[in-house]
Scaffold this active site. Structure first.
Site, PDB file in Angstrom:
ATOM      1  CD  GLU A 193    -140.235 -22.900-101.440  1.00 39.69           C
ATOM      2  OE1 GLU A 193    -140.911 -23.441-102.582  1.00 39.69           O
ATOM      3  OE2 GLU A 193    -138.789 -23.743-101.328  1.00 39.69           O
TER       4      GLU A 193
ATOM      5  CG  ASP B  27    -133.130 -16.178 -99.901  1.00 41.60           C
ATOM      6  OD1 ASP B  27    -133.927 -16.982 -99.634  1.00 41.60           O
ATOM      7  OD2 ASP B  27    -132.467 -16.735-101.225  1.00 41.60           O
TER       8      ASP B  27
END
Length: 426
Positions: free
Chosen positions: A289, A370
Protein backbone atom coordinates in the site's frame (compact mmCIF):
# COMPACT_ATOMS: atom_id res chain seq x y z
CA UNK A 1 -41.08 -9.74 -33.87
CA UNK A 2 -42.74 -6.67 -35.35
CA UNK A 3 -45.60 -6.72 -32.84
CA UNK A 4 -43.09 -6.95 -29.99
CA UNK A 5 -41.62 -3.57 -30.88
CA UNK A 6 -44.92 -1.77 -31.38
CA UNK A 7 -44.24 0.04 -28.12
CA UNK A 8 -41.34 1.96 -29.69
CA UNK A 9 -41.86 5.72 -29.99
CA UNK A 10 -43.87 6.39 -33.16
CA UNK A 11 -42.01 9.53 -34.22
CA UNK A 12 -39.50 10.23 -36.94
CA UNK A 13 -37.00 7.73 -38.27
CA UNK A 14 -34.21 9.40 -36.28
CA UNK A 15 -36.02 8.89 -32.98
CA UNK A 16 -36.84 5.28 -33.87
CA UNK A 17 -33.25 4.62 -34.92
CA UNK A 18 -31.94 5.98 -31.61
CA UNK A 19 -34.47 3.85 -29.77
CA UNK A 20 -33.18 0.70 -31.47
CA UNK A 21 -29.57 1.74 -30.99
CA UNK A 22 -30.16 2.07 -27.24
CA UNK A 23 -31.91 -1.30 -27.18
CA UNK A 24 -29.02 -2.87 -29.05
CA UNK A 25 -26.47 -1.39 -26.62
CA UNK A 26 -28.44 -2.70 -23.62
CA UNK A 27 -28.71 -6.21 -25.09
CA UNK A 28 -25.11 -6.27 -26.33
CA UNK A 29 -23.83 -5.21 -22.92
CA UNK A 30 -25.81 -7.99 -21.25
CA UNK A 31 -24.66 -10.56 -23.82
CA UNK A 32 -21.00 -9.60 -23.39
CA UNK A 33 -21.19 -9.88 -19.59
CA UNK A 34 -22.88 -13.27 -19.79
CA UNK A 35 -20.35 -14.51 -22.36
CA UNK A 36 -17.44 -13.48 -20.15
CA UNK A 37 -19.05 -15.05 -17.10
CA UNK A 38 -19.60 -18.27 -19.03
CA UNK A 39 -15.98 -18.34 -20.19
CA UNK A 40 -14.81 -17.75 -16.64
CA UNK A 41 -16.94 -20.45 -15.03
CA UNK A 42 -15.95 -23.02 -17.66
CA UNK A 43 -12.27 -22.12 -17.24
CA UNK A 44 -12.41 -22.57 -13.46
CA UNK A 45 -11.66 -25.89 -11.86
CA UNK A 46 -8.71 -26.84 -14.00
CA UNK A 47 -5.64 -28.26 -12.27
CA UNK A 48 -3.88 -25.63 -10.20
CA UNK A 49 -0.37 -24.56 -11.29
CA UNK A 50 2.47 -25.79 -9.08
CA UNK A 51 3.02 -22.31 -7.61
CA UNK A 52 -0.56 -22.24 -6.26
CA UNK A 53 -0.82 -25.77 -4.94
CA UNK A 54 -1.24 -25.99 -1.20
CA UNK A 55 -3.41 -22.86 -0.93
CA UNK A 56 -6.54 -25.01 -0.80
CA UNK A 57 -6.80 -28.56 0.44
CA UNK A 58 -9.17 -30.83 -1.49
CA UNK A 59 -12.18 -30.00 0.67
CA UNK A 60 -11.63 -26.25 0.62
CA UNK A 61 -10.96 -26.23 -3.11
CA UNK A 62 -14.32 -27.91 -3.68
CA UNK A 63 -15.86 -25.23 -1.45
CA UNK A 64 -14.18 -22.48 -3.47
CA UNK A 65 -15.52 -23.93 -6.71
CA UNK A 66 -19.02 -24.18 -5.25
CA UNK A 67 -18.80 -20.55 -4.10
CA UNK A 68 -17.76 -19.47 -7.59
CA UNK A 69 -20.66 -21.36 -9.20
CA UNK A 70 -23.16 -19.99 -6.68
CA UNK A 71 -22.11 -16.42 -7.46
CA UNK A 72 -22.20 -17.16 -11.18
CA UNK A 73 -25.80 -18.40 -11.02
CA UNK A 74 -26.79 -15.54 -8.73
CA UNK A 75 -25.25 -13.00 -11.12
CA UNK A 76 -27.06 -14.56 -14.06
CA UNK A 77 -30.48 -14.33 -12.41
CA UNK A 78 -30.02 -10.85 -10.93
CA UNK A 79 -28.65 -9.37 -14.17
CA UNK A 80 -31.41 -11.03 -16.24
CA UNK A 81 -34.03 -9.60 -13.87
CA UNK A 82 -32.59 -6.08 -14.17
CA UNK A 83 -32.39 -6.46 -17.95
CA UNK A 84 -36.09 -7.29 -18.09
CA UNK A 85 -36.92 -4.29 -15.91
CA UNK A 86 -34.87 -1.97 -18.14
CA UNK A 87 -36.39 -3.39 -21.32
CA UNK A 88 -39.84 -2.95 -19.80
CA UNK A 89 -39.07 0.69 -19.05
CA UNK A 90 -37.94 1.18 -22.65
CA UNK A 91 -40.69 -0.73 -24.43
CA UNK A 92 -43.57 0.41 -22.23
CA UNK A 93 -42.52 4.09 -22.04
CA UNK A 94 -41.71 3.76 -18.35
CA UNK A 95 -39.29 6.68 -18.32
CA UNK A 96 -41.95 8.87 -19.93
CA UNK A 97 -44.44 7.85 -17.24
CA UNK A 98 -42.06 8.69 -14.39
CA UNK A 99 -41.23 11.98 -16.08
CA UNK A 100 -44.94 12.80 -16.31
CA UNK A 101 -45.31 12.16 -12.57
CA UNK A 102 -42.36 14.44 -11.79
CA UNK A 103 -43.66 17.20 -14.07
CA UNK A 104 -47.13 16.97 -12.54
CA UNK A 105 -45.74 17.46 -9.02
CA UNK A 106 -43.59 20.54 -9.65
CA UNK A 107 -42.74 23.00 -12.40
CA UNK A 108 -39.19 23.56 -11.11
CA UNK A 109 -36.62 21.77 -13.28
CA UNK A 110 -34.39 20.82 -10.33
CA UNK A 111 -37.33 19.49 -8.38
CA UNK A 112 -38.47 17.49 -11.40
CA UNK A 113 -35.04 15.88 -11.74
CA UNK A 114 -34.89 15.02 -8.02
CA UNK A 115 -38.36 13.47 -8.07
CA UNK A 116 -37.61 11.60 -11.31
CA UNK A 117 -34.38 10.02 -10.05
CA UNK A 118 -35.85 9.53 -6.59
CA UNK A 119 -38.66 7.40 -8.01
CA UNK A 120 -36.28 5.46 -10.28
CA UNK A 121 -33.76 4.74 -7.52
CA UNK A 122 -36.39 3.89 -4.92
CA UNK A 123 -38.12 1.46 -7.29
CA UNK A 124 -34.80 -0.10 -8.30
CA UNK A 125 -33.80 -0.48 -4.65
CA UNK A 126 -37.07 -2.15 -3.69
CA UNK A 127 -37.01 -4.49 -6.69
CA UNK A 128 -33.41 -5.51 -6.02
CA UNK A 129 -33.78 -5.82 -2.25
CA UNK A 130 -34.58 -9.58 -2.40
CA UNK A 131 -31.34 -10.15 -4.32
CA UNK A 132 -29.33 -8.23 -1.70
CA UNK A 133 -30.95 -10.24 1.09
CA UNK A 134 -30.30 -13.52 -0.72
CA UNK A 135 -26.68 -12.63 -1.45
CA UNK A 136 -25.95 -11.66 2.16
CA UNK A 137 -28.02 -14.13 4.17
CA UNK A 138 -27.98 -17.16 1.87
CA UNK A 139 -24.83 -17.26 -0.29
CA UNK A 140 -22.41 -15.44 2.02
CA UNK A 141 -23.95 -17.17 5.05
CA UNK A 142 -23.69 -20.63 3.46
CA UNK A 143 -19.98 -20.24 2.75
CA UNK A 144 -19.13 -18.81 6.17
CA UNK A 145 -18.51 -15.18 5.25
CA UNK A 146 -21.56 -13.33 6.51
CA UNK A 147 -21.38 -11.63 9.90
CA UNK A 148 -24.09 -9.08 9.14
CA UNK A 149 -27.13 -9.14 11.42
CA UNK A 150 -30.58 -8.21 10.10
CA UNK A 151 -30.40 -5.04 12.20
CA UNK A 152 -27.05 -4.01 10.67
CA UNK A 153 -28.38 -4.81 7.19
CA UNK A 154 -31.42 -2.57 7.66
CA UNK A 155 -29.38 0.26 9.20
CA UNK A 156 -26.86 0.07 6.34
CA UNK A 157 -29.72 0.28 3.87
CA UNK A 158 -31.24 3.33 5.56
CA UNK A 159 -27.87 5.09 5.80
CA UNK A 160 -27.04 4.33 2.15
CA UNK A 161 -30.37 5.72 0.96
CA UNK A 162 -29.94 8.84 3.09
CA UNK A 163 -26.39 9.41 1.81
CA UNK A 164 -27.49 8.94 -1.79
CA UNK A 165 -30.32 11.41 -1.30
CA UNK A 166 -28.18 14.03 0.45
CA UNK A 167 -24.90 13.76 -1.46
CA UNK A 168 -26.22 12.54 -4.80
CA UNK A 169 -29.23 14.83 -4.73
CA UNK A 170 -27.11 17.79 -3.65
CA UNK A 171 -24.51 17.32 -6.38
CA UNK A 172 -27.18 16.75 -9.03
CA UNK A 173 -29.04 19.89 -7.94
CA UNK A 174 -25.84 21.92 -8.11
CA UNK A 175 -24.99 20.67 -11.61
CA UNK A 176 -28.50 21.38 -12.90
CA UNK A 177 -28.38 24.86 -11.34
CA UNK A 178 -25.04 25.49 -13.09
CA UNK A 179 -26.57 24.28 -16.35
CA UNK A 180 -29.47 26.67 -15.96
CA UNK A 181 -27.08 29.59 -15.44
CA UNK A 182 -24.40 28.84 -18.04
CA UNK A 183 -26.06 26.81 -20.82
CA UNK A 184 -23.87 24.81 -23.19
CA UNK A 185 -20.67 25.67 -21.32
CA UNK A 186 -22.03 24.25 -18.07
CA UNK A 187 -19.79 21.17 -18.35
CA UNK A 188 -16.63 23.21 -17.70
CA UNK A 189 -17.86 24.79 -14.46
CA UNK A 190 -19.57 21.55 -13.40
CA UNK A 191 -16.29 19.72 -14.01
CA UNK A 192 -14.49 22.13 -11.69
CA UNK A 193 -17.10 21.68 -8.97
CA UNK A 194 -17.08 17.88 -9.25
CA UNK A 195 -13.27 17.92 -9.16
CA UNK A 196 -13.28 19.88 -5.90
CA UNK A 197 -15.80 17.47 -4.42
CA UNK A 198 -13.72 14.47 -5.56
CA UNK A 199 -10.53 15.85 -3.99
CA UNK A 200 -12.39 16.69 -0.78
CA UNK A 201 -13.92 13.20 -0.56
CA UNK A 202 -10.56 11.57 -1.29
CA UNK A 203 -9.06 13.38 1.68
CA UNK A 204 -11.92 13.13 4.15
CA UNK A 205 -13.84 9.98 3.14
CA UNK A 206 -12.42 7.97 6.04
CA UNK A 207 -13.20 10.79 8.47
CA UNK A 208 -16.74 11.57 7.33
CA UNK A 209 -18.31 8.58 5.56
CA UNK A 210 -16.66 5.43 6.95
CA UNK A 211 -17.59 6.19 10.61
CA UNK A 212 -21.26 6.09 9.60
CA UNK A 213 -20.87 2.38 8.87
CA UNK A 214 -17.76 1.12 10.67
CA UNK A 215 -15.72 1.83 13.75
CA UNK A 216 -12.10 2.84 13.14
CA UNK A 217 -9.60 2.78 15.98
CA UNK A 218 -5.88 3.66 15.92
CA UNK A 219 -3.65 0.60 15.79
CA UNK A 220 -2.45 0.16 19.39
CA UNK A 221 1.20 0.21 20.36
CA UNK A 222 2.84 -3.17 20.10
CA UNK A 223 4.86 -5.42 17.82
CA UNK A 224 2.78 -4.75 14.70
CA UNK A 225 2.72 -0.96 15.00
CA UNK A 226 6.47 -0.90 15.76
CA UNK A 227 7.20 -3.09 12.72
CA UNK A 228 5.08 -0.87 10.47
CA UNK A 229 6.67 2.29 11.86
CA UNK A 230 10.18 0.88 11.37
CA UNK A 231 9.46 -0.02 7.75
CA UNK A 232 7.85 3.36 7.01
CA UNK A 233 10.85 5.18 8.48
CA UNK A 234 13.25 3.01 6.49
CA UNK A 235 11.63 3.91 3.16
CA UNK A 236 11.16 7.58 4.07
CA UNK A 237 7.41 7.48 4.44
CA UNK A 238 5.82 9.56 7.21
CA UNK A 239 2.91 7.57 8.55
CA UNK A 240 1.13 8.45 11.78
CA UNK A 241 -2.40 7.38 10.90
CA UNK A 242 -2.70 3.58 11.06
CA UNK A 243 -6.23 2.43 11.80
CA UNK A 244 -8.03 -0.85 12.37
CA UNK A 245 -11.58 -1.14 11.02
CA UNK A 246 -14.13 -3.62 12.37
CA UNK A 247 -14.72 -5.39 9.07
CA UNK A 248 -15.75 -8.49 11.03
CA UNK A 249 -19.00 -6.68 11.77
CA UNK A 250 -20.18 -7.67 8.28
CA UNK A 251 -17.85 -10.27 6.80
CA UNK A 252 -15.00 -12.62 7.64
CA UNK A 253 -13.11 -11.53 4.49
CA UNK A 254 -9.91 -9.57 5.01
CA UNK A 255 -8.67 -6.41 3.32
CA UNK A 256 -6.53 -3.29 3.66
CA UNK A 257 -6.55 0.04 1.86
CA UNK A 258 -4.82 3.41 1.59
CA UNK A 259 -6.72 6.68 1.52
CA UNK A 260 -6.17 10.43 1.69
CA UNK A 261 -3.33 12.83 0.88
CA UNK A 262 -0.72 14.73 2.84
CA UNK A 263 -1.46 14.90 6.57
CA UNK A 264 -4.83 13.21 5.95
CA UNK A 265 -3.32 10.04 4.47
CA UNK A 266 -4.02 6.89 6.42
CA UNK A 267 -3.71 3.14 6.11
CA UNK A 268 -6.66 1.06 7.24
CA UNK A 269 -6.37 -2.61 8.20
CA UNK A 270 -9.39 -4.88 8.59
CA UNK A 271 -9.46 -6.68 11.92
CA UNK A 272 -10.06 -9.92 10.00
CA UNK A 273 -6.77 -9.34 8.16
CA UNK A 274 -4.85 -8.88 11.41
CA UNK A 275 -6.27 -12.14 12.74
CA UNK A 276 -5.20 -14.09 9.63
CA UNK A 277 -1.68 -12.81 8.88
CA UNK A 278 1.60 -12.76 10.78
CA UNK A 279 3.34 -9.49 11.63
CA UNK A 280 5.83 -9.92 8.78
CA UNK A 281 3.01 -10.64 6.31
CA UNK A 282 1.03 -7.63 7.51
CA UNK A 283 4.07 -5.40 7.01
CA UNK A 284 4.34 -6.82 3.47
CA UNK A 285 0.73 -5.87 2.78
CA UNK A 286 1.35 -2.39 4.19
CA UNK A 287 4.53 -2.12 2.11
CA UNK A 288 2.43 -2.78 -0.97
CA UNK A 289 0.00 0.00 0.00
CA UNK A 290 2.86 2.39 0.77
CA UNK A 291 4.30 1.48 -2.64
CA UNK A 292 1.14 2.80 -4.27
CA UNK A 293 1.63 6.13 -2.53
CA UNK A 294 5.37 6.38 -3.13
CA UNK A 295 4.87 5.70 -6.84
CA UNK A 296 2.08 8.31 -7.08
CA UNK A 297 -0.61 5.75 -7.96
CA UNK A 298 -3.14 7.33 -5.61
CA UNK A 299 -2.65 10.72 -7.25
CA UNK A 300 -2.67 9.16 -10.73
CA UNK A 301 -5.98 7.40 -10.05
CA UNK A 302 -7.51 10.68 -8.90
CA UNK A 303 -6.25 12.50 -12.01
CA UNK A 304 -7.57 9.77 -14.32
CA UNK A 305 -10.95 9.95 -12.58
CA UNK A 306 -11.03 13.73 -12.96
CA UNK A 307 -10.14 13.57 -16.67
CA UNK A 308 -12.73 10.87 -17.25
CA UNK A 309 -15.38 13.00 -15.53
CA UNK A 310 -14.47 16.01 -17.67
CA UNK A 311 -14.68 13.94 -20.86
CA UNK A 312 -18.06 12.55 -19.76
CA UNK A 313 -19.49 15.98 -18.94
CA UNK A 314 -18.23 17.44 -22.24
CA UNK A 315 -19.92 14.70 -24.27
CA UNK A 316 -23.07 15.03 -22.22
CA UNK A 317 -23.19 18.78 -22.91
CA UNK A 318 -23.44 17.98 -26.64
CA UNK A 319 -26.53 15.81 -26.17
CA UNK A 320 -28.34 17.17 -23.11
CA UNK A 321 -30.90 19.15 -25.13
CA UNK A 322 -31.28 16.62 -27.93
CA UNK A 323 -34.96 16.21 -28.77
CA UNK A 324 -34.05 12.97 -30.57
CA UNK A 325 -32.67 11.42 -27.38
CA UNK A 326 -35.68 12.48 -25.32
CA UNK A 327 -38.09 11.18 -27.94
CA UNK A 328 -36.24 7.85 -27.98
CA UNK A 329 -37.39 7.45 -24.36
CA UNK A 330 -40.92 8.61 -25.19
CA UNK A 331 -40.59 12.19 -23.90
CA UNK A 332 -41.57 14.93 -26.32
CA UNK A 333 -39.93 17.94 -24.68
CA UNK A 334 -36.23 17.47 -23.81
CA UNK A 335 -35.07 18.05 -20.25
CA UNK A 336 -31.91 17.52 -18.22
CA UNK A 337 -32.82 14.30 -16.40
CA UNK A 338 -34.19 12.49 -19.45
CA UNK A 339 -31.08 13.56 -21.35
CA UNK A 340 -28.95 12.06 -18.56
CA UNK A 341 -30.69 8.69 -18.77
CA UNK A 342 -30.57 8.43 -22.56
CA UNK A 343 -26.98 9.64 -22.74
CA UNK A 344 -25.96 7.20 -20.01
CA UNK A 345 -27.21 4.31 -22.14
CA UNK A 346 -25.50 5.57 -25.29
CA UNK A 347 -22.28 6.18 -23.35
CA UNK A 348 -22.03 2.53 -22.29
CA UNK A 349 -19.67 1.45 -25.13
CA UNK A 350 -17.38 4.41 -24.40
CA UNK A 351 -17.48 3.53 -20.70
CA UNK A 352 -16.51 -0.04 -21.58
CA UNK A 353 -13.49 1.17 -23.56
CA UNK A 354 -12.31 3.57 -20.85
CA UNK A 355 -12.88 0.85 -18.26
CA UNK A 356 -10.55 -1.49 -20.14
CA UNK A 357 -7.88 1.19 -20.14
CA UNK A 358 -8.31 1.99 -16.45
CA UNK A 359 -8.19 -1.70 -15.49
CA UNK A 360 -5.01 -2.10 -17.52
CA UNK A 361 -3.35 0.84 -15.77
CA UNK A 362 -4.54 -0.45 -12.39
CA UNK A 363 -3.05 -3.92 -12.97
CA UNK A 364 0.24 -2.33 -14.01
CA UNK A 365 0.24 -0.25 -10.82
CA UNK A 366 -0.39 -3.38 -8.73
CA UNK A 367 2.73 -4.98 -10.18
CA UNK A 368 4.71 -1.82 -9.37
CA UNK A 369 3.44 -1.81 -5.78
CA UNK A 370 4.31 -5.52 -5.48
CA UNK A 371 7.80 -4.72 -6.73
CA UNK A 372 8.17 -2.00 -4.10
CA UNK A 373 7.06 -4.34 -1.30
CA UNK A 374 9.25 -7.20 -2.54
CA UNK A 375 12.29 -4.96 -2.97
CA UNK A 376 12.11 -3.06 0.30
CA UNK A 377 10.60 -5.71 2.54
CA UNK A 378 10.22 -9.44 1.93
CA UNK A 379 8.96 -11.10 -1.27
CA UNK A 380 8.27 -14.40 0.52
CA UNK A 381 6.12 -12.66 3.13
CA UNK A 382 4.17 -10.85 0.42
CA UNK A 383 3.53 -14.07 -1.51
CA UNK A 384 2.47 -15.83 1.70
CA UNK A 385 0.09 -12.97 2.57
CA UNK A 386 -1.48 -13.00 -0.91
CA UNK A 387 -1.98 -16.76 -0.75
CA UNK A 388 -3.59 -16.57 2.69
CA UNK A 389 -5.93 -13.80 1.56
CA UNK A 390 -6.94 -15.83 -1.49
CA UNK A 391 -7.68 -18.83 0.71
CA UNK A 392 -9.55 -16.71 3.27
CA UNK A 393 -11.74 -15.08 0.60
CA UNK A 394 -12.20 -18.26 -1.52
CA UNK A 395 -10.81 -16.36 -4.52
CA UNK A 396 -10.83 -17.83 -8.01
CA UNK A 397 -7.22 -18.87 -8.64
CA UNK A 398 -7.72 -19.62 -12.34
CA UNK A 399 -9.79 -16.83 -13.94
CA UNK A 400 -10.10 -16.78 -17.72
CA UNK A 401 -7.57 -14.34 -19.27
CA UNK A 402 -10.29 -12.48 -21.20
CA UNK A 403 -12.38 -12.12 -18.04
CA UNK A 404 -9.32 -10.65 -16.32
CA UNK A 405 -8.91 -8.04 -19.06
CA UNK A 406 -12.50 -6.85 -18.70
CA UNK A 407 -13.09 -7.16 -14.97
CA UNK A 408 -9.88 -7.39 -12.92
CA UNK A 409 -8.31 -4.25 -11.48
CA UNK A 410 -5.66 -6.52 -9.85
CA UNK A 411 -3.63 -9.19 -11.66
CA UNK A 412 -4.58 -12.81 -10.87
CA UNK A 413 -2.69 -14.43 -8.01
CA UNK A 414 -0.53 -16.64 -10.23
CA UNK A 415 0.68 -13.66 -12.26
CA UNK A 416 1.53 -11.74 -9.11
CA UNK A 417 3.39 -14.65 -7.54
CA UNK A 418 5.42 -15.23 -10.71
CA UNK A 419 6.26 -11.52 -10.85
CA UNK A 420 7.23 -11.25 -7.18
CA UNK A 421 9.47 -14.34 -7.31
CA UNK A 422 11.95 -12.58 -9.56
CA UNK A 423 12.79 -10.27 -6.65
CA UNK A 424 13.47 -13.11 -4.19
CA UNK A 425 17.26 -13.09 -4.55
CA UNK A 426 17.44 -9.30 -4.68
Amino acid sequence: CGSFFNFAPKTTNMFTTLFYIILFIILADFALDRYLDRLNIRYAGKELPALLKGIFDEEKYAKQQAYLRANHIFGLWSSAFNLLILLGMMLLSGFSLVNSVAVSLTSHHIGQALIFFGIIMLAAGILNLPFSVYDTFVIEQKFGFNKTTPRTFVLDLIKSVALSAILGGGILSLIIWIYGKTGSWFWLLAWGVVTLISVFMSMFYSNLIVPLFNKQTPLPEGELRSAIRDFANRVGFKLDNIYVINGSKRSSKGNAYFTGFGPKKRIVLFDTLIEELSVNELVAVLAHEIGHYKKKHVLLSLIIGILQTGFLLFLFSLFVQSSALSAALGVGEPNFHIGMVAFGMLYSPVSLATGLLIHSVSRKNEYAADQFAATYHDPEALISALKKLSAQNLSNLTPHPLYVIFHYSHPPLLSRVEYILQFRKK
